[in-house]
Design an enzyme around this catalytic site. Structure first.
Site, PDB file in Angstrom:
ATOM      1  N   GLY A  21       0.858  -1.195   0.000  1.00  0.00           N
ATOM      2  CA  GLY A  21       0.000   0.000   0.000  1.00  0.00           C
ATOM      3  C   GLY A  21       0.887   1.236   0.000  1.00  0.00           C
ATOM      4  NE  ARG A  65      -5.631  -8.293   0.939  1.00  0.00           N
ATOM      5  CZ  ARG A  65      -6.650  -7.631   1.472  1.00  0.00           C
ATOM      6  NH1 ARG A  65      -7.852  -8.150   1.478  1.00  0.00           N
ATOM      7  NH2 ARG A  65      -6.473  -6.433   2.003  1.00  0.00           N
ATOM      8  NE  ARG A 125      -3.262  -0.938  13.898  1.00  0.00           N
ATOM      9  CZ  ARG A 125      -2.822   0.271  13.532  1.00  0.00           C
ATOM     10  NH1 ARG A 125      -1.513   0.486  13.424  1.00  0.00           N
ATOM     11  NH2 ARG A 125      -3.664   1.249  13.296  1.00  0.00           N
ATOM     12  CD  GLU A 153       0.820  -1.063  20.051  1.00  0.00           C
ATOM     13  OE1 GLU A 153       0.281   0.054  20.192  1.00  0.00           O
ATOM     14  OE2 GLU A 153       1.292  -1.466  18.993  1.00  0.00           O
ATOM     15  CG  HIS A 190       1.713   2.472  17.728  1.00  0.00           C
ATOM     16  ND1 HIS A 190       0.663   1.589  17.770  1.00  0.00           N
ATOM     17  CD2 HIS A 190       1.617   3.080  16.495  1.00  0.00           C
ATOM     18  CE1 HIS A 190      -0.046   1.654  16.652  1.00  0.00           C
ATOM     19  NE2 HIS A 190       0.527   2.550  15.856  1.00  0.00           N
TER      20      HIS A 190
HETATM   21  C1  DGY Z   1      -2.256   4.370  12.081  1.00  0.00           C
HETATM   22  O1  DGY Z   1      -2.604   5.429  11.559  1.00  0.00           O
HETATM   23  O2  DGY Z   1      -2.803   3.298  11.802  1.00  0.00           O
HETATM   24  C2  DGY Z   1      -1.138   4.435  13.048  1.00  0.00           C
HETATM   25  O3  DGY Z   1      -0.819   3.203  13.573  1.00  0.00           O
HETATM   26  C3  DGY Z   1      -1.467   5.417  14.152  1.00  0.00           C
HETATM   27  O4  DGY Z   1      -0.282   5.976  14.571  1.00  0.00           O
END
Ligand code: DGY
Length: 326
Positions: free
Chosen positions: A156, A178, A244, A273, A291
């Protein structure tokens, strides 16, 4: 006048847009993120809620808010914290903030690549520990990036921006996704699309940029990188996760790092987290960030402003800029 609840502090610029549009803003002044109980109590009666990645927008959140709720605007591009189907069933529009955090997050991802491969965290910790050190021919040697293979999982916008940085460092790009990259990107990067097993077996750096798709859903990415996947990576390879936490089986990663199955890792996100697996804290060959992917003043302001524009679009009847779920 609508009631807009902000679950966390937002930059003044974003709050002023809401106030300027004549809405009642229930902001959060606490120094720390509010507890779940605080959030559920505050959203009661809201017409719009501006949420963060740390807020779980599920049936209990939607029940607590009430039937008048019209929009949940997430200040994040990832939206695994939002039950989009539950929102849709209740006629609540859910939105995210794509586009505005691409470079900040790619910078963080590539910082992790450099920190892990050049052992910069280890060096920093060594100096801070007060232990004696001196320059040596083989002191804290890392892996050079030039001519190495960058394995991108999830092509992406953020993945492509990170691959662009890798290419600028002289790396060859392979990717798995994908769908193919957007037109032009493959040629620009000289990138080759491969399947995940080939990527894992050949990449010197595996960098994760796919969304978290929960267990049981088609194309789930939960524990995409588990013990079996780690075992197929090169012993000299590094894993970077700025997407993530649950995409990686953290317990399996601890074992792999401890046993030398892979050389190292850089993580900006964690499975549960803000808890970090205690095994990771004991290891030198992993870099850990809290993060910080999108954490620049400019980017957070742009994210908050975009989330607020989504709220204003729904409340004002023009529709949201970034609706989720089609
Ligand atoms: C997002 O935008 O998905 C980030 O993880 C937030 O910082």
């Amino acid at each position: 006048m609508a009631r807009v609840v902000l679950t966390n502090r937002l930059p003044d610029e974003a709050v002023e847009l809401l106030v300027g549009a004549g809405h009642e803003v229930d902001g959060w002044e606490g120094a720390e993120a509010p507890s779940r109980e605080d959030v559920l109590a505050r959203v009661a009666g809201a017409d719009a809620v501006v949420t963060m990645v740390t807020d779980k927008v599920d049936d209990s959140f939607l029940d607590a808010a009430g039937e008048q709720l019209r929009v949940v605007a997430n200040v994040a591009v990832g939206y695994d914290n939002i039950d989009v189907a539950a929102c849709r069933e209740r006629g609540v529009v859910a939105t995210n903030t794509p586009g505005v955090l691409v470079d900040a997050t790619a910078d963080t991802a590539f910082a992790l690549v450099l920190m892990a491969t050049r052992r910069l965290g280890e060096g920093e910790r060594l100096i801070r520990s007060g232990q004696p050190w001196k320059w040596g021919m083989d002191f804290l040697l890392g892996m050079g990036l030039q001519g190495k293979v960058f394995g991108l999982v999830g092509p992406g916008a953020i993945g492509i921006a990170t691959a662009r940085r890798a290419k600028a460092f002289g790396m060859e790009i392979v990717y798995q996704g994908r769908s193919p990259m957007k037109p032009g990107a493959e040629a620009e990067l000289g990138a080759r699309r491969v399947d995940l097993p080939e990527l894992l077996a050949t990449a010197d750096v595996v960098s994760l940029h796919c969304p978290l798709i929960p267990q049981g859903q088609p194309d789930s990415t939960y524990h995409l990188i588990d013990a079996d996947a780690l075992a197929t990576m090169r012993g000299s390879a590094y894993l970077v996760n700025s997407a993530r936490g649950p995409i990686v089986d953290e317990a399996a990663l601890v074992e792999a790092l401890r046993d030398g199955v892979i050389a190292g890792a850089g993580l900006d996100v964690f499975e549960d987290e803000p808890r970090v697996h205690p095994g990771l804290l004991e290891l030198e060959n992993v870099v850990l960030l809290p993060h910080l992917g999108s954490a620049t003043v400019e980017t957070r302001t742009a994210m908050a402003t975009l989330a607020v524009r989504n709220v204003l679009g729904v409340l004002g009847g023009d529709g949201p800029l970034n609706p989720l779920g089609g």
